[in-house]
Design a protein around this motif. Structure first.
Motif, PDB file in Angstrom:
ATOM      1  N   LEU A  64       9.108 -28.841  28.447  1.00 53.74           N
ATOM      2  CA  LEU A  64       7.823 -29.269  28.429  1.00 53.74           C
ATOM      3  C   LEU A  64       7.070 -28.330  27.448  1.00 53.74           C
ATOM      4  O   LEU A  64       6.135 -28.599  26.756  1.00 53.74           O
ATOM      5  CB  LEU A  64       7.152 -29.336  29.528  1.00 53.74           C
ATOM      6  N   VAL A  65       7.657 -26.867  27.487  1.00 57.16           N
ATOM      7  CA  VAL A  65       7.002 -25.815  26.568  1.00 57.16           C
ATOM      8  C   VAL A  65       7.153 -26.169  25.105  1.00 57.16           C
ATOM      9  O   VAL A  65       6.069 -26.089  24.444  1.00 57.16           O
ATOM     10  CB  VAL A  65       7.218 -24.488  27.019  1.00 57.16           C
ATOM     11  N   ASP A  66       8.405 -26.645  24.860  1.00 54.31           N
ATOM     12  CA  ASP A  66       8.699 -26.905  23.434  1.00 54.31           C
ATOM     13  C   ASP A  66       7.978 -28.159  22.592  1.00 54.31           C
ATOM     14  O   ASP A  66       8.023 -28.323  21.575  1.00 54.31           O
ATOM     15  CB  ASP A  66      10.133 -27.023  23.274  1.00 54.31           C
ATOM     16  N   LEU A  67       7.623 -29.071  23.693  1.00 57.81           N
ATOM     17  CA  LEU A  67       6.771 -30.193  23.282  1.00 57.81           C
ATOM     18  C   LEU A  67       5.307 -29.847  22.451  1.00 57.81           C
ATOM     19  O   LEU A  67       4.880 -28.652  22.550  1.00 57.81           O
ATOM     20  CB  LEU A  67       6.635 -31.378  24.374  1.00 57.81           C
ATOM     21  N   LYS A  68       4.882 -30.885  21.579  1.00 58.19           N
ATOM     22  CA  LYS A  68       3.715 -30.593  20.913  1.00 58.19           C
ATOM     23  C   LYS A  68       2.566 -30.849  22.011  1.00 58.19           C
ATOM     24  O   LYS A  68       2.815 -31.369  23.022  1.00 58.19           O
ATOM     25  CB  LYS A  68       3.568 -31.717  19.831  1.00 58.19           C
ATOM     26  N   TRP A  69       1.448 -30.417  21.859  1.00 64.36           N
ATOM     27  CA  TRP A  69       0.182 -30.312  22.759  1.00 64.36           C
ATOM     28  C   TRP A  69       0.011 -31.908  22.925  1.00 64.36           C
ATOM     29  O   TRP A  69      -0.368 -32.268  24.034  1.00 64.36           O
ATOM     30  CB  TRP A  69      -0.989 -29.515  22.008  1.00 64.36           C
ATOM     31  N   PRO A  70      -0.055 -32.841  22.234  1.00 62.12           N
ATOM     32  CA  PRO A  70      -0.496 -34.240  22.375  1.00 62.12           C
ATOM     33  C   PRO A  70       0.601 -34.912  23.647  1.00 62.12           C
ATOM     34  O   PRO A  70       0.185 -35.462  24.398  1.00 62.12           O
ATOM     35  CB  PRO A  70      -0.531 -34.942  21.243  1.00 62.12           C
ATOM     36  N   ILE A 179       0.950 -24.621  30.364  1.00 60.75           N
ATOM     37  CA  ILE A 179      -0.250 -24.434  29.418  1.00 60.75           C
ATOM     38  C   ILE A 179      -0.285 -22.825  29.067  1.00 60.75           C
ATOM     39  O   ILE A 179      -0.834 -22.199  28.139  1.00 60.75           O
ATOM     40  CB  ILE A 179      -1.515 -24.908  30.172  1.00 60.75           C
ATOM     41  N   PHE A 180      -0.188 -22.163  30.346  1.00 55.64           N
ATOM     42  CA  PHE A 180      -0.192 -20.610  29.911  1.00 55.64           C
ATOM     43  C   PHE A 180       1.008 -20.187  28.843  1.00 55.64           C
ATOM     44  O   PHE A 180       0.693 -19.337  27.938  1.00 55.64           O
ATOM     45  CB  PHE A 180       0.033 -19.764  31.278  1.00 55.64           C
ATOM     46  N   GLN A 185       2.652 -17.993  23.336  1.00 59.04           N
ATOM     47  CA  GLN A 185       3.662 -18.033  22.775  1.00 59.04           C
ATOM     48  C   GLN A 185       3.699 -17.007  21.655  1.00 59.04           C
ATOM     49  O   GLN A 185       2.824 -16.642  21.092  1.00 59.04           O
ATOM     50  CB  GLN A 185       4.048 -19.553  22.196  1.00 59.04           C
ATOM     51  N   ALA A 186       4.958 -16.432  21.351  1.00 60.78           N
ATOM     52  CA  ALA A 186       5.239 -15.366  20.462  1.00 60.78           C
ATOM     53  C   ALA A 186       4.889 -15.616  19.361  1.00 60.78           C
ATOM     54  O   ALA A 186       4.295 -14.830  18.410  1.00 60.78           O
ATOM     55  CB  ALA A 186       6.668 -14.752  20.669  1.00 60.78           C
TER      56      ALA A 186
END
Length: 393
Positions: A64-70, A179-180, A185-186
């Protein structure tokens, strides 16, 4: 002669221009070498034919973190809607099984005030699926308008209430965590770590050196910053094995010594081209887009404000390396402090450099005798006017 616009279609003109190119010039042109790492640090690698797709589902949070925002926002929205609809259907089924929808007598606001023998529903004020859906939203997001509530009549309703609260808390925790992590992200911090557009090769202390400039646009520092370089090129072993992307580490040096750098101002990182360097046989003739050569630069460090490790990357192809150039100074002392002019960050100046490889320069020392020495940079002294401590009247 080209035709005027509007008289002959542009497609025809472009076709004729392409046909006018000689055959030998057309076939001589060659596409530029594909980058392994882009200038912005993105890796130009496409993963295909991955059969074990289930491994990504075993680590749902990272996926989920690696997915794009949309895509992430769509998944979270559908998760809330599906959970509300699911539990809305459950509440409707509980009311339907208990007979709350068909009974004409409704419970008063306070169950204790009901007449003896009066009908008590599982959930008050549920008349249809719409009211059950609204009650599901109120339970999961803890709005509590007060019009609908669970009574002591049905144990199943109390159990569903507990389960829905736990599911809502889990969804909220995953959503807030994703979301956090996506906002902190680095690689966001790496956007303010910049590299020079071109690298240069010139003489330094009588030796050919590969040099580049790196800087940090923020005032918050990168703690324990380290930098390393690799050469990526196609090689073949003695047994005939072809390695399309052979990564070779090259020894790097910096002005402060060691591996760590103090990146408070832009620094020139250099690599001495000696007999152990993969650039030992590189000459100006090899610096063109046909050459299979790419130098990757990786900068790593810990962000001072967040404590998160960040990494910035870039690469230089053969035609992005300037031979016989040197970076211009951009740090000057003004009004008791040092100022950095980033408008000259990538500017270079031409300096005398032999047009030979480092091997030839090491084997033939007489080449340096024919090289004119470049003028050394002069340090302009500041004129300080001393004010008298006393005056004589």
């Amino acid at each position: 002669m080209l035709s005027r616009k509007g008289i002959i279609p542009e497609e025809y003109v472009l076709t004729r221009l392409a046909e006018d190119v000689p055959d030998h010039a057309r076939y001589r042109a060659r596409e530029r070498r594909a980058r392994f790492v882009g200038k912005n640090g993105a890796c130009n690698v496409a993963h295909k034919n991955i059969r074990e797709q289930g491994r990504f589902l075993q680590d749902v949070f990272t996926t989920l973190v690696d997915l794009k925002w949309p895509h992430t926002l769509l998944i979270f929205t559908m998760s809330f809607l599906c959970s509300w609809l699911l539990f809305g259907m459950v509440w409707w089924l509980i009311a339907f099984a208990h007979g709350d929808l068909d009974h004409s007598t409704r419970l008063q606001r306070d169950p204790g005030e009901a007449a003896p023998g009066a009908f008590v529903p599982c959930v008050t004020s549920i008349h249809s699926f719409t009211s059950a859906f609204l009650f599901s939203i109120e339970v999961q997001v803890t709005i509590g308008f007060g019009g609908r509530m669970v009574t002591e009549e049905c144990a199943a309703a109390i159990l569903v209430l507990i389960v829905q609260n736990i599911v809502g808390l889990v969804i909220n925790a995953i959503m807030l965590g994703c979301i956090f992590m996506k906002t902190s992200q680095a690689h966001r911090r790496a956007e303010t770590l910049i590299f020079s557009k071109h690298a240069v090769i010139a003489l330094r202390e009588g030796k050919l050196c590969f040099m580049l400039r790196v800087g940090d646009l923020r005032k918050s520092m990168i703690i324990s910053a380290t930098i390393r370089m690799q050469v990526v090129k196609k090689t073949a072993s003695l047994e005939g094995e072809v390695v399309p992307l052979n990564q070779i580490d090259i020894q790097m040096e910096n002005p402060v010594g060691g591996n760590s750098i103090f990146l408070v101002s832009p620094l020139i990182i250099y690599h001495v081209i000696d007999k152990n360097s993969p650039l030992y046989d590189i000459s100006p003739v090899n610096l063109h887009h046909h050459e299979d050569l790419e130098i990757i630069v990786i900068l790593e460090g810990v962000v001072e404000t967040t404590g998160i490790t960040t990494q910035a990357r870039t690469s230089y192809l053969a035609d992005e390396i300037l031979w016989g150039q040197r970076f211009v100074p951009i740090v000057a002392e003004e009004d008791g402090r040092y100022s950095v002019d980033y408008s000259k960050f990538g500017n270079t100046v031409k300096v005398p450099t032999p047009s030979c490889t480092a091997r030839q320069l090491e084997e033939d020392k007489s080449i340096m005798d024919t090289m004119p020495l470049s003028p050394k940079g002069t340090i302009r002294k500041r004129s300080v006017k001393l004010k008298p401590k006393f005056t004589i009247s």
